[in-house]
Design an enzyme around this catalytic site. Structure first.
Site, short mmCIF file in Angstrom:
data_model
loop_
_atom_site.label_atom_id
_atom_site.label_comp_id
_atom_site.label_asym_id
_atom_site.label_seq_id
_atom_site.Cartn_x
_atom_site.Cartn_y
_atom_site.Cartn_z
N GLY A 9 0.85 -1.20 0.00
CA GLY A 9 0.00 0.00 0.00
C GLY A 9 0.88 1.24 0.00
N ALA A 10 2.09 1.07 -0.52
CA ALA A 10 3.13 2.09 -0.41
C ALA A 10 2.87 3.32 -1.28
CB ALA A 10 4.50 1.50 -0.76
N GLY A 11 1.88 3.25 -2.15
CA GLY A 11 1.53 4.42 -2.94
C GLY A 11 0.51 5.30 -2.23
N ASP A 59 -1.30 -6.76 -7.02
CA ASP A 59 -2.56 -6.82 -6.29
C ASP A 59 -2.32 -7.67 -5.04
OD1 ASP A 59 -5.04 -7.31 -5.21
OD2 ASP A 59 -5.95 -8.03 -7.07
N SER A 137 -6.41 -1.36 12.72
CA SER A 137 -7.45 -0.33 12.74
C SER A 137 -8.25 -0.46 14.02
CB SER A 137 -8.37 -0.53 11.53
OG SER A 137 -9.60 0.14 11.74
N TYR A 150 -15.26 -4.57 6.63
CA TYR A 150 -14.00 -4.02 7.15
C TYR A 150 -13.77 -4.49 8.59
CZ TYR A 150 -10.39 -0.40 7.85
OH TYR A 150 -9.23 0.27 8.11
N ALA A 153 -12.79 -8.21 8.64
CA ALA A 153 -11.46 -8.43 8.08
C ALA A 153 -10.38 -7.89 9.02
CB ALA A 153 -11.37 -7.77 6.71
#
Ligand SMILES: NC(=O)c1ccc[n+]([C@@H]2O[C@H](COP(=O)([O-])OP(=O)(O)OC[C@H]3O[C@@H](n4cnc5c(N)ncnc54)[C@H](O)[C@@H]3O)[C@@H](O)[C@H]2O)c1
Length: 251
Positions: A9-11, A59, A137, A150, A153
């Site tokens: 998720g580095a972008g 992905d 989270s 969410y 997960a």
């Protein structure tokens, strides 16, 4: 010592700030993201600042693609010392409205993808140890309404990380979670209007959201040599949001 990290998720907001911060700390970064332009933009920033980084378009919800990207990372940069896993699927929807396909997608991307990633990276760390950091989270423990996929997960992801911490301790592979509170990222702007974001920030205990850099700082410490004995824990970076949630009705 030349350390190497995979950041997924580095972008994005938190992933990008983490990648930039670890690169500034001298770590060579493999930037994993599904968004090629975003990953290459962070790569360009890091290189311009004198750091070392390489983008891998992947992905992270597809275990085969994750395996291939880890192999490409190993071929290009070598064995990873650090993994920061930060991809989650977020689509809002409650129990009554969501579709089975949404729940499956959330579990596939956030849980199965992370499972494949942690397994492969851990296997490559068995002989010399390492650090694994999972971005968690508040939803992992607090069942927020209108976010059932969410919530499910994130709860499973937390248990994945804690199980890994338990099993990987004999190999000196530390596994921890960073739990950001509400953080200012491009991702949040896809869900909420600017007007809502400004109004809601003022109602947080700290009077504002976290910056991605504040989350990255916690990650940087947990993967630093100083934190070598820290494993199986969660570092919450939320400006006291979680402790301020419990109130008597009407008080
Ligand atoms: N922003 C917050 O308030 C907040 C709070 C708690 C936890 N988090 C968690 O932090 C992480 C990052 O959130 P953010 O707000 O920085 O998001 P963001 O949307 O700014 O960035 C997410 C990045 O992940 C990439 N991505 C999405 N799906 C992918 C996939 N299948 N494979 C590879 N890359 C993929 C996107 O292209 C994007 O670059 C997420 O796990 C999120 O759940 C965020």
């Amino acid at each position: 010592v030349n350390r190497r990290a995979i950041v997924t998720g580095a972008g994005g907001g938190i992933g990008g700030a983490t990648a930039r911060r670890l690169a500034a700390d001298g770590i060579e970064i493999g930037l994993f993201d599904i968004d090629a332009a975003a990953a290459h933009a962070v790569e360009a920033d890091i290189v311009a600042a004198g750091g070392r980084a390489k983008a891998f378009v992947v992905d992270c919800g597809d275990p085969k693609a994750v395996t291939a990207a880890c192999d490409s990372f190993a071929a290009a940069l070598g064995r990873p010392d650090i993994l920061v896993s930060g991809v989650a699927y977020e689509r809002h929807g409650g129990l009554l409205q969501s579709e089975v396909a949404d729940i499956r997608r959330a579990l596939e991307i956030t849980v199965v993808g992370a499972y494949a990633l942690l397994q492969q990276v851990a296997r490559s760390m068995l002989s010399s140890g390492g650090r694994i950091l999972v971005i968690s989270s508040p939803h992992a423990v607090k069942p927020f309404a209108n976010a059932i996929g969410y919530n499910l997960a994130e709860a499973a992801l937390r248990q994945l990380a804690l199980t890994a911490a338990h099993e990987l301790a004999p190999y000196r592979i530390a596994v921890n979670l960073v739990e950001p509170g509400w953080t200012d990222t491009p991702g949040e702007r896809r869900h909420y209007s600017e007007e809502f974001l400004a109004r809601s920030a003022a109602s947080l205990p700290w009077g504002r959201r976290a910056s991605p850099e504040e989350i990255a700082a916690a990650v940087a410490w947990l993967v630093s040599p100083e934190a070598a004995y820290v494993s199986g824990t969660t570092l919450r970076v939320d400006g006291a949001m979680a402790v301020s949630m419990a109130r008597l009705p009407g008080v």
